[in-house]
Design a protein around this motif. Structure first.
Motif, short mmCIF file in Angstrom:
data_model
loop_
_atom_site.label_atom_id
_atom_site.label_comp_id
_atom_site.label_asym_id
_atom_site.label_seq_id
_atom_site.Cartn_x
_atom_site.Cartn_y
_atom_site.Cartn_z
N MET A 15 1.02 -1.25 0.27
CA MET A 15 0.31 -0.19 -0.05
C MET A 15 1.25 1.26 -0.05
O MET A 15 0.55 2.18 -0.37
CB MET A 15 -1.28 -0.45 1.34
CG MET A 15 -1.89 -0.76 1.06
SD MET A 15 -3.18 -0.69 0.14
CE MET A 15 -4.76 -2.01 0.08
N ALA A 16 1.87 1.23 0.43
CA ALA A 16 2.72 2.55 0.73
C ALA A 16 3.17 2.86 -0.40
O ALA A 16 3.89 3.86 -0.85
CB ALA A 16 3.64 2.25 2.46
N ALA A 53 -6.57 7.24 -1.83
CA ALA A 53 -7.43 5.66 -1.62
C ALA A 53 -5.77 4.43 -1.01
O ALA A 53 -6.47 4.49 -0.19
CB ALA A 53 -7.15 5.45 -3.27
N ARG A 54 -4.42 4.57 -1.54
CA ARG A 54 -3.41 3.68 -0.36
C ARG A 54 -3.70 4.27 0.51
O ARG A 54 -3.57 3.87 1.85
CB ARG A 54 -2.46 4.33 -1.21
CG ARG A 54 -2.55 3.77 -2.51
CD ARG A 54 -2.71 2.35 -2.46
NE ARG A 54 -4.15 2.84 -3.35
CZ ARG A 54 -4.70 1.80 -3.83
NH1 ARG A 54 -5.34 0.58 -3.20
NH2 ARG A 54 -6.10 1.95 -5.10
N VAL A 55 -3.79 5.72 0.97
CA VAL A 55 -4.61 6.51 2.52
C VAL A 55 -5.30 5.63 2.81
O VAL A 55 -4.84 4.83 4.17
CB VAL A 55 -4.89 7.81 2.59
CG1 VAL A 55 -4.31 8.27 4.14
CG2 VAL A 55 -2.89 8.88 2.44
N GLY A 56 -6.49 5.22 2.89
CA GLY A 56 -8.14 4.97 2.81
C GLY A 56 -7.27 3.60 3.27
O GLY A 56 -7.41 2.41 4.60
N GLY A 57 -6.74 2.48 2.43
CA GLY A 57 -5.49 0.40 2.31
C GLY A 57 -4.90 1.19 4.07
O GLY A 57 -4.86 0.27 4.05
N ILE A 58 -3.60 2.00 3.81
CA ILE A 58 -3.26 1.83 5.13
C ILE A 58 -3.92 2.31 6.59
O ILE A 58 -3.57 1.23 7.41
CB ILE A 58 -2.17 2.76 5.09
CG1 ILE A 58 -1.15 2.43 3.67
CG2 ILE A 58 -0.91 2.85 6.15
CD1 ILE A 58 -0.29 3.65 2.64
N VAL A 59 -4.91 2.77 6.50
CA VAL A 59 -5.23 3.58 8.11
C VAL A 59 -6.46 2.14 7.92
O VAL A 59 -6.70 1.47 9.28
CB VAL A 59 -6.03 4.74 7.61
CG1 VAL A 59 -7.41 5.16 8.71
CG2 VAL A 59 -5.66 5.80 7.57
N ALA A 60 -7.55 1.84 7.10
CA ALA A 60 -7.89 0.18 7.42
C ALA A 60 -7.86 -0.52 8.60
O ALA A 60 -8.54 -0.74 9.17
CB ALA A 60 -8.70 -0.02 6.41
N ILE A 86 -13.58 4.93 -0.45
CA ILE A 86 -14.34 3.46 -0.45
C ILE A 86 -12.65 2.48 -0.57
O ILE A 86 -13.28 1.46 -0.42
CB ILE A 86 -14.31 4.14 -2.35
CG1 ILE A 86 -15.02 4.90 -2.96
CG2 ILE A 86 -14.19 3.10 -3.15
CD1 ILE A 86 -15.00 5.47 -3.58
N SER A 87 -11.56 3.06 -0.56
CA SER A 87 -10.66 1.50 -0.17
C SER A 87 -10.79 1.81 0.73
O SER A 87 -10.55 0.02 1.72
CB SER A 87 -8.96 2.95 -0.56
OG SER A 87 -8.54 1.76 -0.16
#
Length: 406
Positions: free
Chosen positions: A1-2, A324-331, A208-209
């Motif tokens: 993701m990063a 979107a990647r920030v969302g995936g990292i925070v999830a 969304i992510s």
């Protein structure tokens, strides 16, 4: 993701500068090399570095494909083409479950999904660079060659021979006249219309992510085989994306995005009130939520490419992908809260799409509109809509103020 996040920040601007095809080919090569090397990683540190590089390459691939699709496909067929591209992504999800089941050892699995990129690199030589980008980059002669080749492939060789550099420049004289020598990230926030688009799309891409990976990380807790649930999660995309394609083509981009986001959020929150013993119901709701999020992704993907003008389209896509990647990292961090408050992660995962639906409602509609080629064109459209809205609000007031005739 990063890696995907960093790739979105760096490669979006490079594609606007060096071309969509060049970035696509470079991404294919990097995906093949780093993916194959990952399969032979001697230690975990090397594995992480290679996965980071793979993530960067994945960003370059996704951004380049997005621009090539929308800059070549006519307006009337853009929604269906983006949908077909989305279906191949879904097919990949389903096939991955089968390949993972057949190849249980992770090294061989990694090699199996990485080696095909070398074949993709070979056939990518055949792909055509964006003619729109070539003209706006001062390469009109090269754009003529590309357009004539495409015309020949489409059986329109006679029409293709009529295309000249002068004809292209005459058709795009307004765009060429307002072109700057270079563009930067600051152009995403410099003018009011682009700034609104940037902020609203960033919120939508993040949510969304964020919610998508929140659901994906919970696959093993549904009491179903992880391979089977992967297939189900992939298969739901077919009806979801088919419905959203129809809606995009006839109802519009903005309404479709808002409705799909609200539905996704409501379904995720509803799952909180379903007993853990009703695994089938919980799984069904999660699958519906995932389908709504996939539909939202298809919609925001198309919407983004249509809202940004050509010179900063790739940069805008890159920053959208970054969010979107920030969302995936925070999830995953939100997921850890269920150790203290089990109901809290679903609430947060469900509230995010609903909140982003509010932001999406402020975006301008792009149904049946041509792609903007300059920042000035986007700003003028925004100003025209504001003027039209002001006139509609003033006319009724003027009518009331006029005295009635005897």
């Amino acid at each position: 993701m990063a890696g995907v996040l960093v790739g979105a920040l760096l490669l979006g601007g490079l594609s606007d500068r060096f071309g969509r095809k060049a970035m696509l080919m470079w991404s294919y090569l990097l995906l093949g090399v780093t993916g194959t090397c990952t399969a032979f990683s001697p230690n975990y540190a090397t594995y992480c570095v290679l996965r980071f590089a793979t993530g960067m390459a994945l960003s370059g691939f996704g951004l380049s494909v997005a621009c090539l699709v929308v800059e070549w496909i006519p307006t009337a067929y853009r929604a269906i083409t983006v949908a077909m591209t989305g279906f191949t992504y879904t097919l990949g999800q389903i096939l991955l479950a089968g390949v993972a089941y057949a190849v249980p050892h992770w090294r061989w699995l990694q090699l199996s999904v990485s080696a095909p990129f070398f074949f993709f690199l070979l056939y990518s030589w055949w792909l055509a660079e964006s003619a729109r980008w070539l003209v706006l980059s001062g390469r009109a002669e090269q754009a003529v060659k590309v357009l004539r080749r495409v015309a020949r492939i489409n059986g329109k060789e006679e029409e293709g021979e009529k295309i000249t550099a002068e004809v292209l420049k005459a058709n795009m004289h307004k765009e060429l006249a307002t072109m700057k020598a270079s563009y930067s990230v600051s152009d995403l926030v410099r003018t009011p219309a682009i700034r609104r688009i940037f902020l609203c799309l960033s919120i939508a891409r993040f949510s969304i992510s964020f919610s998508y990976y929140g659901l994906a990380m919970d696959l093993q807790n549904f009491g179903v085989s992880i391979y089977l649930i992967q297939v189900i999660f992939g298969a739901v995309d077919f009806p979801a994306k088919a419905l959203v394609t129809i809606s995009l083509s006839y109802i519009g981009r903005r309404v479709t995005l808002v409705v799909s986001l609200v539905c996704a959020g409501c379904v995720i929150i509803t799952n909180i009130f379903v007993s853990t013993e009703l695994q089938t119901v919980r799984t069904a709701l999660a699958v519906i939520g995932k389908g709504c999020l996939s539909a939202s992704f298809n919609c925001v993907f198309l919407f983004t490419t249509e809202l940004y003008p050509t010179p900063i389209r790739q940069t805008g896509l890159g920053f959208g992908s970054t969010m979107a990647r920030v969302g995936g990292i925070v999830a995953p961090l939100v997921k850890m809260m269920d150790e203290y408050y089990p109901f809290l992660p679903p609430v947060v995962y469900g509230a995010a799409p609903v909140a982003s639906a509010v932001a999406a409602s402020f975006l301008p509609e792009t149904l049946n509109m041509s792609l903007p080629d300059t920042i000035e064109e986007v700003e003028s459209r925004f100003q025209a809509k504001r003027t039209e809205k002001d006139l509609k609000e003033k006319i009724p007031l003027q009518d009331k103020a006029q005295p009635k005739e005897a």
